[in-house]
Design a protein around this motif. Structure first.
Motif, PDB file in Angstrom:
ATOM      1  N   PHE A   3      68.698  54.119  75.405  1.00 50.53           N
ATOM      2  CA  PHE A   3      69.034  55.338  76.117  1.00 50.53           C
ATOM      3  C   PHE A   3      68.190  56.458  75.511  1.00 50.53           C
ATOM      4  O   PHE A   3      68.416  56.870  74.386  1.00 50.53           O
TER       5      PHE A   3
ATOM      6  N   LEU B  59      87.635  51.936  82.057  1.00 53.47           N
ATOM      7  CA  LEU B  59      86.591  51.388  82.932  1.00 53.47           C
ATOM      8  C   LEU B  59      85.502  50.681  82.142  1.00 53.47           C
ATOM      9  O   LEU B  59      84.574  50.124  82.717  1.00 53.47           O
TER      10      LEU B  59
ATOM     11  N   VAL C 225      88.984  62.213  80.518  1.00 55.65           N
ATOM     12  CA  VAL C 225      87.897  61.650  81.332  1.00 55.65           C
ATOM     13  C   VAL C 225      87.089  60.654  80.491  1.00 55.65           C
ATOM     14  O   VAL C 225      86.764  59.553  80.941  1.00 55.65           O
TER      15      VAL C 225
ATOM     16  N   LEU D 122      89.098  57.516  80.113  1.00 54.47           N
ATOM     17  CA  LEU D 122      89.114  56.753  81.363  1.00 54.47           C
ATOM     18  C   LEU D 122      87.809  55.985  81.513  1.00 54.47           C
ATOM     19  O   LEU D 122      87.802  54.781  81.803  1.00 54.47           O
ATOM     20  N   ALA D 123      86.697  56.681  81.273  1.00 56.92           N
ATOM     21  CA  ALA D 123      85.397  56.040  81.448  1.00 56.92           C
ATOM     22  C   ALA D 123      85.157  54.969  80.392  1.00 56.92           C
ATOM     23  O   ALA D 123      84.696  53.874  80.694  1.00 56.92           O
TER      24      ALA D 123
ATOM     25  N   THR E 276      78.156  56.663  75.592  1.00 61.66           N
ATOM     26  CA  THR E 276      77.127  57.685  75.399  1.00 61.66           C
ATOM     27  C   THR E 276      76.880  58.445  76.697  1.00 61.66           C
ATOM     28  O   THR E 276      76.816  59.666  76.729  1.00 61.66           O
ATOM     29  N   ILE E 277      76.761  57.681  77.794  1.00 59.63           N
ATOM     30  CA  ILE E 277      76.498  58.318  79.086  1.00 59.63           C
ATOM     31  C   ILE E 277      77.650  59.234  79.462  1.00 59.63           C
ATOM     32  O   ILE E 277      77.453  60.362  79.921  1.00 59.63           O
ATOM     33  N   SER E 278      78.870  58.757  79.237  1.00 58.12           N
ATOM     34  CA  SER E 278      80.029  59.577  79.560  1.00 58.12           C
ATOM     35  C   SER E 278      80.005  60.879  78.756  1.00 58.12           C
ATOM     36  O   SER E 278      80.264  61.964  79.288  1.00 58.12           O
TER      37      SER E 278
ATOM     38  N   ALA F 138      78.443  56.399  83.830  1.00 57.04           N
ATOM     39  CA  ALA F 138      79.530  55.960  82.960  1.00 57.04           C
ATOM     40  C   ALA F 138      80.658  55.268  83.724  1.00 57.04           C
ATOM     41  O   ALA F 138      81.306  54.375  83.215  1.00 57.04           O
TER      42      ALA F 138
ATOM     43  N   GLY G 221      83.054  51.760  80.529  1.00 61.29           N
ATOM     44  CA  GLY G 221      81.717  52.275  80.822  1.00 61.29           C
ATOM     45  C   GLY G 221      80.964  52.575  79.543  1.00 61.29           C
ATOM     46  O   GLY G 221      81.464  52.348  78.447  1.00 61.29           O
ATOM     47  N   ASN G 222      79.769  53.088  79.696  1.00 64.03           N
ATOM     48  CA  ASN G 222      78.936  53.433  78.548  1.00 64.03           C
ATOM     49  C   ASN G 222      79.403  54.765  77.955  1.00 64.03           C
ATOM     50  O   ASN G 222      79.394  55.795  78.613  1.00 64.03           O
TER      51      ASN G 222
END
Lengths: 323, 364
Positions: free
Chosen positions: B83, A87, A79, A82-83, A92-94, B342, A89-90
């Protein structure tokens, strides 16, 4: 002699407490060296502890538990990959999301499956990784100095502990003496260079995430199937974050990682030993003062007051191939 | 592939986040289904628990108040390109400020005490965010790591202060001396019997003021402009004469002050004393609230309400459906962060394709 025995006992629990940190720290080392920031170590540790304990309880096999632990960590890594890789994505957020996912899902599924308030069934000794007595440990036990050192400190740990310590030179070798290690470091510093040389940044980063998952999966399994006998709510208790701090402290290098994890493990062991002991002048040392030390030390380091911690240059930045 | 036209504004602002949240809930439903429980029944129980009766509504509003503050504390920092994971610790420290002033002037009428608690909660929360802000701005320590570490340090420091210093003689539980009833922030139930004995209190007004203030600050003040410029492009912001150092430190301090308001709601209103771990994860819920609300005060208010309802409904679940624990909410929270934060762009590309096709079909 009393002090020596005490010292050996503290060092022994230092080793026990350092193992999950060390495994998580080395796990993070692979992923961050490849340019993927992994705040989700905590969640992976927790998730794999749960997976391992569950499968060990149901099948009765610690080894199948280990496989399950690694399997859970691999799913989390997938996951995260993937993020953050596909993708873009960020990261840290993931990672933060994965930590919450583990915290929520382990308790929820644990309660739904076992109805023990989120705990998994108690594991018997044959379902766990139990201490291994090294050759001659019993014979040498009574020999002064060496006996304590060998029989108590070196012998009598479970197989995952020995693996964790072997993983350090292994990681150092892979990272600094193999072609894969060179590429791994390159992809964390300058992914474009690798891309231009015809290598796949995506592939390398996923490879790093797989190694991360295997190591942290072993770490999680250690928590629930070796150190304890079953899973407890939130049993990782912030170790993933301490491992991350240790990684920074070690400046993303394997041997210093070992030292820092042992230091943090020692502080942890000390905190148990010092409870309720009165010292001359200062009196009792509050447990909180020792608990806080690893975090405080890391912040002082991060602030650049003792050396400088420089992260891999491309860490946290998704790679976009030129169109 | 040629550059696609950007999505229509309403799709970007409304449809995309809603789809992401729906996705999070669908997966949550599948997990509930997987353990042999009925997700629709669970939703029914939760909606009733959150909105079905006065006390339930009161609890929902109480949680919402916490989550608005925590959500704003993350949103504001995010606009400036940071963040802030430290809301939890900042709120905890805010509790120290609230209890210190409240115990020092214990017995004062609440109309005087309320503003004082706000000021001290804000100051202490701001202080706890100021240090990571300062370290980021002046020494380059990454704010994500330092705020995480500061959460842990807050836990240790506060547990020492509560158990060793603030705990009165002869009390068994780990908590400070109580604030006198007259000094506490009144519950909504004292004005409207509809809310019953629920913990919702006048702090919710502070939350509404905070929402309006943040809206003004982000989009209608010079400071907010500088903040957003820094968040979009730090290099350009510097050329425009904006001091990144100053902006980072001040923004973080404001975020900490907002997080400190969680303590006003709990310490000054609900519990009337400082207890161990009173924040109880509200600071972390703020992360989900901020991403779901896309950092906009209106979005933050709506998603705080949604999470407030989830948390209150989740408590209700524990009674009616013992097969589902309230940790399911944490799972949904994780999924919301994952999909809106994310993987926010996962659905963007298919949506772009869809709207591209419609646009070309419309103009032949």
């Amino acid at each position: 002699m009393q002090y020596y025995t005490d010292l050996i006992l503290i060092l022994d629990s230092t080793v026990r407490l350092a193992v999950p940190l060390l495994l998580a720290c080395l796990a993070g080392l692979y992923s961050e060296r490849a340019g993927i920031v992994d705040i989700g170590l905590e969640g992976k540790l927790l998730g794999s502890a749960f997976g391992a304990a569950t499968v060990a309880a149901v099948t009765g096999s610690a080894w199948l538990g280990l496989l399950a632990g690694i399997g859970v960590a691999l799913c989390f890594s997938a996951v995260h990959g993937l993020a953050s890789i596909n993708l873009k994505g960020n990261q840290t957020i993931s990672g933060v999301a994965l930590n919450f996912l583990a915290a929520g899902l382990t308790t929820f599924l644990g309660q739904a499956w076992f109805q023990r308030g989120g705990m998994t069934p108690q594991l018997g000794n044959d379902q766990r990784f139990t201490p291994i007595t090294l050759p001659f440990a019993n014979e040498l036990a009574d020999v002064p100095i060496i006996g304590g050192l060998y029989s108590e400190l070196i012998s009598g740990h479970n197989i995952l502990t020995y693996f964790a310590f072997i993983a350090v030179p292994l990681t150092a070798f892979v990272l600094f003496s193999t072609r894969f290690g060179l590429r791994l470091r390159a992809v964390g510093e300058n992914p474009k260079a690798l891309d231009t040389a015809g290598m796949s940044v995506t592939r390398l980063r996923y490879q790093a995430l797989i190694i991360t998952a295997i190591l942290v999966g072993i770490g999680g399994t250690y928590l629930s199937v070796a150190q304890s006998s079953g899973f407890n709510n939130n049993m990782s208790a912030g170790r993933g974050y301490i491992a991350l701090a240790a990684l920074i402290f070690a400046k993303w290098r394997p041997w210093p990682a070992l030292l820092v994890c042992l230091l943090f493990g020692f502080l942890d062991a000390l905190q148990f030993r010092l409870q309720g002991i009165d010292f001359p002048v200062i009196g009792q040392v509050p447990v909180q003062a020792i608990q806080v030390l690893p975090y405080l030390l890391t912040i002082i380091l991060l602030a650049g007051f003792i050396g400088r911690a420089v992260a891999p240059k491309a860490a946290g930045i998704p790679y976009t191939k030129e169109r | 592939m040629s550059a696609r036209a950007p999505l229509p504004r309403w799709v970007d602002i409304a449809l995309l986040p809603v789809l992401n949240v729906v996705l999070a809930f669908l997966i949550g439903g599948l997990i509930v289904l997987a353990v042999g429980q009925n997700p629709l029944q669970a939703v029914g129980v939760m909606v009733y628990g959150a909105f079905g009766y006065g006390t339930g509504v009161g609890y929902t509003l109480y949680y919402t108040t916490d989550f608005i503050f925590a959500g704003l504390a993350v949103s504001l920092a995010y606009h400036a390109g940071m963040f802030n994971i430290g809301g939890e610790g900042q709120a905890y420290l805010g509790g120290l400020g609230v209890i210190l002033i409240a115990l020092a002037l214990n017995g004062l009428h609440w109309t005087v005490m309320f503003p004082l608690m706000i000021v001290f909660g804000a100051l202490f929360g701001a202080f706890w965010a100021f240090i990571p802000g300062y370290l980021q701005a002046k020494r380059g320590s990454h704010i994500v790591i330092t705020t995480i570490l500061f959460n842990f340090i807050a836990t240790s420091v506060m547990s020492y202060i509560i158990t060793r210093i603030l705990k009165p003689e002869g009390v068994n539980s780990d908590e400070s001396a109580p604030i006198e009833a007259i000094s506490r922030i009144p519950r909504l139930g004292e004005f409207f019997s509809f809310f019953g004995r629920s913990p919702a209190n006048l702090s919710i007004l502070v939350a509404i003021v905070a929402l309006v203030f943040c809206y003004w600050l982000i989009w209608h003040s010079k400071f907010g402009y500088a903040m957003r410029a820094l968040g979009h492009n730090p290099v350009a912001a510097r050329y425009a004469g904006i001091s990144g150092t100053r902006m980072i430190i001040i923004t973080m301090a404001i975020c900490g002050a907002l997080a400190g308001m969680v303590a006003v709601n709990n310490v000054g209103g609900v519990q009337g004393r400082l207890i161990l771990n009173f924040v109880n994860g509200a600071g972390f819920v703020g992360i989900a609230v901020a991403f779901m609300g896309r950092g906009h005060p209106i979005g933050v208010a709506l998603s705080a309400l949604l999470f407030g309802a989830l948390y209150q409904g989740g408590q209700e679940l524990a009674f009616s459906m013992p097969g589902i624990t309230k940790e399911m909410i944490v799972t949904i929270q994780a999924m919301v962060i994952l999909f809106t934060g994310a993987m926010g762009d996962m659905l963007r590309i298919p949506l772009m394709r869809l709207f591209d096709r419609r646009a070309t079909a419309g103009t032949p």
